[in-house]
Design a protein around this motif. Structure first.
Motif, PDB file in Angstrom:
ATOM      1  N   VAL A   1     -19.070   7.902  39.907  1.00  0.00           N
ATOM      2  CA  VAL A   1     -19.279   6.766  40.510  1.00  0.00           C
ATOM      3  C   VAL A   1     -20.339   6.473  41.351  1.00  0.00           C
ATOM      4  N   ARG A   2     -20.642   7.955  42.006  1.00  0.00           N
ATOM      5  CA  ARG A   2     -22.228   7.734  43.132  1.00  0.00           C
ATOM      6  C   ARG A   2     -22.733   6.624  42.425  1.00  0.00           C
ATOM      7  N   PRO A   3     -23.576   5.778  42.624  1.00  0.00           N
ATOM      8  CA  PRO A   3     -24.090   4.858  42.631  1.00  0.00           C
ATOM      9  C   PRO A   3     -25.665   5.585  42.448  1.00  0.00           C
TER      10      PRO A   3
ATOM     11  N   ALA B   1     -12.395   5.851  44.532  1.00  0.00           N
ATOM     12  CA  ALA B   1     -12.594   7.462  44.729  1.00  0.00           C
ATOM     13  C   ALA B   1     -12.518   7.551  45.901  1.00  0.00           C
ATOM     14  N   HIS B   2     -12.378   6.031  46.974  1.00  0.00           N
ATOM     15  CA  HIS B   2     -11.761   6.637  48.215  1.00  0.00           C
ATOM     16  C   HIS B   2     -10.344   7.201  48.335  1.00  0.00           C
TER      17      HIS B   2
ATOM     18  N   SER C   1     -12.925   2.287  40.832  1.00  0.00           N
ATOM     19  CA  SER C   1     -13.495   1.342  42.034  1.00  0.00           C
ATOM     20  C   SER C   1     -13.319   2.532  42.903  1.00  0.00           C
ATOM     21  N   GLU C   2     -14.489   1.351  43.593  1.00  0.00           N
ATOM     22  CA  GLU C   2     -14.377   1.704  45.234  1.00  0.00           C
ATOM     23  C   GLU C   2     -13.437   2.532  45.783  1.00  0.00           C
ATOM     24  N   GLU C   3     -12.515   2.193  45.619  1.00  0.00           N
ATOM     25  CA  GLU C   3     -10.856   1.985  46.325  1.00  0.00           C
ATOM     26  C   GLU C   3      -9.859   3.317  45.414  1.00  0.00           C
TER      27      GLU C   3
ATOM     28  N   PRO D   1     -17.525  -0.184  35.947  1.00  0.00           N
ATOM     29  CA  PRO D   1     -17.101   1.090  36.553  1.00  0.00           C
ATOM     30  C   PRO D   1     -16.878   1.680  36.196  1.00  0.00           C
TER      31      PRO D   1
END
Length: 436
Positions: free
Chosen positions: A338-340, A365-366, A361-363, A358
């Motif tokens: 997940v990390r860029p 991952a959060h 997703s960022e959500e 991806p």
């Protein structure tokens, strides 16, 4: 589907509207759907999800046959009759799973069928399930710590009583002319406030701790008398209650002889007796998968998984998606994905990274980060509580040893006092006879 597991099957008849006849077969209930299989052909004549049901009723076909009717959203009505072992038992079980599905997640099945499950959602659901299990375990551990506290207070009370007994025995053993014998009575008045405090503390901590409470369909001797009720898992045992919350039976932890897990949704609890029939309760619940891990913790030596439940347990343990250890090993790697990443020197690498979708997703991952933080906090709290309970167990062991030695010592002293009083009584009796 991993969730679509067979819960129960019943022999019955289904009414075919086009042919105007009843077809014998078998009605099968899963966690998400109902289906009817004909006996002669072995074909599935009807199958529909529980989420599509509008109404379930008990009716009579031609005013003779006792039937169950199920109405779907598209106003298609299904008739089931000749239900075995009884219409009421089948109705209660189907209605229970239908209501629990609607109350739990009304749009979960629709969303699952319309959109494919991504890896991020699967991992999030797995981590949330792990969090729920750890919370249940921490709750059981907390109530166990309260029981240890009650034991410690009881042992403190015993030690206080032994001190009082020691002073009373010392006074009885001392001669009447001993000048300090009256001072030995000061201790009981000093211990009264402590007794009141310990009583109030034990009263506050002695309340029954409920670990989990679930609705269930309960049958005791025969399945034909199945009726809705509740299963309550306590720290000290299990309670079976009816739909009006009236107690049907209470199993103390030491009274439970065996627990048989027949399916992930069906459990049998038995208490044996000598000279009279055993007490056995069969419970079916849509939320039973949440209770079984807790029963494994509380009754690890008494629980038994039958063939259907054992196969499911082995497949669940062997699948990497549901292994607890694989979750912890897979989580760091997934979080790394997940990390860029730093862009590579070649422009082809940048275009490939931009075109690739991806993994999470960022959500998601959060959400995973929050769940992992909660899991870490629960694990640390559990470790602290375990260390505290280890110290409490050591203290309980030493207190029990001291109390045992004190009781033995006081028993010997009382025996000596009793033996020494007998010659005195005989001597006083002889003198009284001489005077007469």
């Amino acid at each position: 589907m991993s969730r679509d597991i067979c819960v129960h099957t019943w022999p019955c008849s289904y009414y075919l509207e086009p042919e105007k006849q009843w077809v014998p077969g078998e009605l099968s209930l899963t966690s998400l759907s109902l289906k009817f299989i004909a006996d002669k052909t072995g074909k599935i004549l009807v199958s529909f999800p529980l989420s599509s049901i509008i109404e379930i009723k008990k009716e009579a076909s031609h005013f003779i046959f006792r039937s169950i009717t199920i109405l779907e959203k598209d106003h298609v009505k299904h008739w089931f009759s000749s239900l075995q072992p009884s219409r009421n038992a089948v109705f209660n079980i189907i209605e229970h799973f239908w209501r629990e599905l609607l109350l739990c997640q009304p749009g979960a099945t629709v969303q699952a069928s319309s959109s494919p499950m991504t890896k991020g959602k699967e991992l999030t659901g797995l981590m949330a399930c792990s969090q729920k299990r750890l919370e249940d375990t921490a709750k059981v551990l907390h109530h166990q710590g309260e029981q240890f506290d009650n034991i410690m207070e009881g042992l403190d009370k015993i030690e206080s009583d032994l001190d009082v007994a020691d002073r009373l025995l010392t006074q009885l053993e001392s001669p009447s002319w001993w000048p300090f014998s009256s001072k030995l009575w000061k201790t009981p008045s000093e211990t009264k406030p402590a007794e009141g405090a310990s009583a109030s503390g034990s009263e506050a901590l002695g309340k029954e701790g409920i670990v989990i409470k679930i609705p269930a369909v309960i049958s005791q001797r025969t399945e034909s008398h199945a009726k809705p009720g509740k299963l309550i898992v306590l720290v000290s045992g299990l309670e079976v209650r009816d739909s009006d919350s009236l107690l049907m039976h209470r199993f103390e932890r030491e009274d439970v002889d065996d627990i048989k897990v027949r399916t992930p949704y069906e459990v049998s609890i038995r208490q044996r007796f000598i000279g009279k029939p055993d007490i056995t309760y069969h419970l079916i619940s849509a939320k039973m998968p949440e209770v079984i891990p807790i029963l494994e913790v509380q009754f690890s030596k008494k629980i038994e998984f039958l063939e259907d439940a054992l196969m499911l347990r082995s497949t669940r343990a062997s699948s990497p998606a549901e292994k607890g250890c694989s979750t912890w090993h897979a989580a760091p790697g997934l979080m790394d994905r997940v990390r860029p990443r730093e862009p590579s020197g070649s422009p082809g690498g940048q275009s490939q990274l931009q075109m690739s979708e991806p993994f999470i997703s960022e959500e998601e991952a959060h959400e995973l980060t929050q769940i992992l933080r909660k899991l870490k906090s629960l694990a640390l709290d559990t470790e602290t509580e375990l260390e505290r309970q280890d110290e409490a167990l050591d203290s309980i062991t030493s207190s029990v040893d001291r109390a045992t030695l004190g009781i033995d010592k006081h028993s010997r002293r009382m025996e000596r006092l009793t033996l020494s009083e007998q010659p005195r009584e005989e001597l006083s009796t002889g003198r009284h006879r001489e005077t007469l």
